[in-house]
Design an enzyme around this catalytic site. Structure first.
Site, short mmCIF file in Angstrom:
data_model
loop_
_atom_site.label_atom_id
_atom_site.label_comp_id
_atom_site.label_asym_id
_atom_site.label_seq_id
_atom_site.Cartn_x
_atom_site.Cartn_y
_atom_site.Cartn_z
N ASP A 1 -19.82 -22.24 -2.54
CA ASP A 1 -20.81 -21.41 -3.23
C ASP A 1 -21.37 -22.21 -4.41
OD1 ASP A 1 -22.37 -19.17 -4.12
OD2 ASP A 1 -20.88 -17.84 -3.25
N GLY B 1 -21.88 -26.09 -4.25
CA GLY B 1 -23.10 -26.63 -3.66
C GLY B 1 -24.04 -25.51 -3.26
N PHE C 1 -26.33 -23.84 -0.04
CA PHE C 1 -26.46 -23.86 1.42
C PHE C 1 -27.86 -24.21 1.89
CE2 PHE C 1 -25.94 -19.07 0.53
CZ PHE C 1 -27.29 -18.87 0.25
N HIS D 1 -29.44 -11.69 5.22
CA HIS D 1 -30.32 -10.58 4.88
C HIS D 1 -30.96 -10.74 3.50
CE1 HIS D 1 -27.42 -7.55 2.66
NE2 HIS D 1 -27.33 -8.77 2.17
#
Length: 341
Positions: A205, A231, A233, A251
Site C-alpha cells: 500500500d 508503493g 499499484f 470500484h
C-alpha cells in the site's frame, strides 16, 4: 364491527422517512463516535450516568439516545434508561463484524459533504469531491489523518465481514506467498494467514498507510510472517506472489485506471498466479439492490463505479486474466477468482 387502522406506513410516510434518512446516519455515527455501545455491554444504564462518564451534556445525550430508539440501536426498559438492541450491538468495538468504524466513516465530512453535491455529479458525470473537499478523497485523507484513520479502520471492519467468507470458500494452503494489494492495515490478509499457517503474506500500500499497518500486524502477532512493501499499484514495483488479493479497489476507479491496476499486477505475477478480486457485482436484473446505491457512492466520492459480471469480464479479458469462477457471498461482495493467462 370496527376495524383497526393499518400499522403499515402510507407511501407519504415512507417517503418522508426516506427523505430524512440522513438524520439516522448522523445519530448512528454520533453513537459510534462516543463509544456508547461499549459502555452498555454490562446491561442497561441511565443516560445521566453515561453523560457524566463521557463528559457530554446530559439532556442532549438523553435526546440522542431517545433518537437511537427510533434508529433501532436502543431499547428503553425504564425512564431515561437504555439498553443495546441486537442491531446496536454491531456498534461495539469488540465484536466480530463490528461496524463502528464504518458508521464513523460514513458520517465524516469526507463522505458527508460530497453526497450533498450528488445533483452536481448527475449533471456532470464526475465526482464533486474536489468542490466539496478541496481535493480528491485520497489527498483529503492525507491532509486529515484522523479521517484517514477512520477510513482505514472502516475498511478493516468490512474486511472482517469479507474475510470470513473468503477463507470459507478459498483454500490458500497451496500458495506460499499471498499479496494483499492496497491492503490498508492488513485486516483481510491477517484472516487469510490465521486460517493458513503455512502461508506468508505481502502487504502492499502507499507509504502513509503502511506505517500504521506495521503496528497493526505486530499487535496481531503476524509481523514476522508479513513483508510490508510501500508503493503505488499504478506504478511498477508490485511484488511477485503466488496469489493476490484485491478487495474493494477496482470500484474506486474508472475503467482506464482499473485496467492499469490489473496490468501492473499481471506484470508482477508469475505464470499461473491467482488473483482474487473481492467486489460487489451488480445483478443482471432490475430489482432493488444495495449495489445500485453503492454505485452512486462511488460516483460521488471517487469517479469510481460498481460493475456487472460482463463489465468485470471485459476488464479481465483486456488484461489477460482468465476468470475461473465468481462466488457470491453473504458479505455482499463476490469473490472473482482469476488466473494469469
Amino acid at each position: 364491527m370496527k376495524t383497526m387502522p393499518s400499522e403499515t406506513p402510507s407511501p407519504t410516510q415512507q417517503l418522508f422517512a426516506a427523505i430524512n434518512g440522513h438524520w439516522i446516519t448522523q445519530v448512528i455515527g454520533t453513537v459510534a463516535r462516543l463509544g456508547i455501545a461499549d459502555l452498555l455491554v454490562g446491561g442497561p444504564r441511565d443516560s445521566d450516568s453515561l453523560a457524566a462518564e463521557l463528559g457530554v451534556h446530559p439532556g442532549a445525550l438523553f435526546r440522542l439516545m431517545r433518537g437511537g430508539i427510533t434508529a433501532g440501536l436502543f431499547a428503553s426498559p425504564s425512564e431515561r434508561t437504555f439498553a443495546l438492541t441486537p442491531m446496536g450491538e454491531g456498534l461495539r468495538s469488540d465484536v466480530p463484524g463490528s461496524l463502528r468504524a464504518v458508521a464513523i466513516m460514513q458520517s465524516d465530512k469526507s463522505h458527508w459533504l460530497p453526497w450533498g453535491l450528488l445533483s452536481e455529479a448527475v449533471r456532470t458525470g464526475r465526482a464533486p469531491v474536489q468542490a466539496a473537499l478541496g481535493s480528491d478523497i485520497w489527498e483529503y485523507f492525507a491532509r486529515h489523518p484522523d479521517e484517514g484513520e477512520h477510513f482505514a479502520r472502516a475498511m478493516g471492519n468490512l474486511s472482517g465481514l469479507v474475510g470470513s467468507e473468503l477463507t470459507h470458500h478459498i483454500d490458500f494452503a497451496p500458495f506460499a506467498r499471498v499479496a494483499d494489494i492496497g491492503g490498508s492495515h492488513g485486516d483481510l490478509l491477517s484472516q487469510v494467514l490465521r486460517a493458513h499457517p503455512s502461508c506468508r503474506g505481502i502487504l502492499f500500500d502507499l507509504p502513509r498507510v503502511t506505517e500504521g499497518a506495521k503496528t497493526a500486524l505486530e499487535s496481531r502477532g503476524l509481523a514476522s510472517r508479513v513483508d510490508v512493501v510501500a508503493g503505488s499499484f499504478f506504478e511498477p514495483g508490485i511484488p511477485a506472489a503466488d496469489a493476490y488479493l484485491l478487495k474493494h479497489i477496482l470500484h474506486d476507479w474508472e475503467d482506464d485506471a482499473s485496467l492499469n491496476i490489473l496490468r501492473r499486477i499481471h506484470e508482477a505475477a508469475p505464470s499461473g498466479a491467482r488473483l482474487f478480486v473481492l467486489e460487489m457485482v451488480i445483478p443482471d436484473n432490475r430489482n432493488p439492490d444495495p449495489t445500485h446505491l453503492m454505485d452512486l457512492n462511488m460516483l460521488v466520492l471517487a469517479d469510481g463505479r460498481e460493475r456487472t459480471r460482463d463489465e468485470f469480464q471485459a476488464l479481465f479479458t483486456a488484461t489477460a486474466w482468465k476468470v475461473e469462477r465468481i462466488i457470491p457471498t453473504r458479505s455482499g461482495a463476490s469473490i472473482l477468482e482469476t488466473v494469469k493467462a
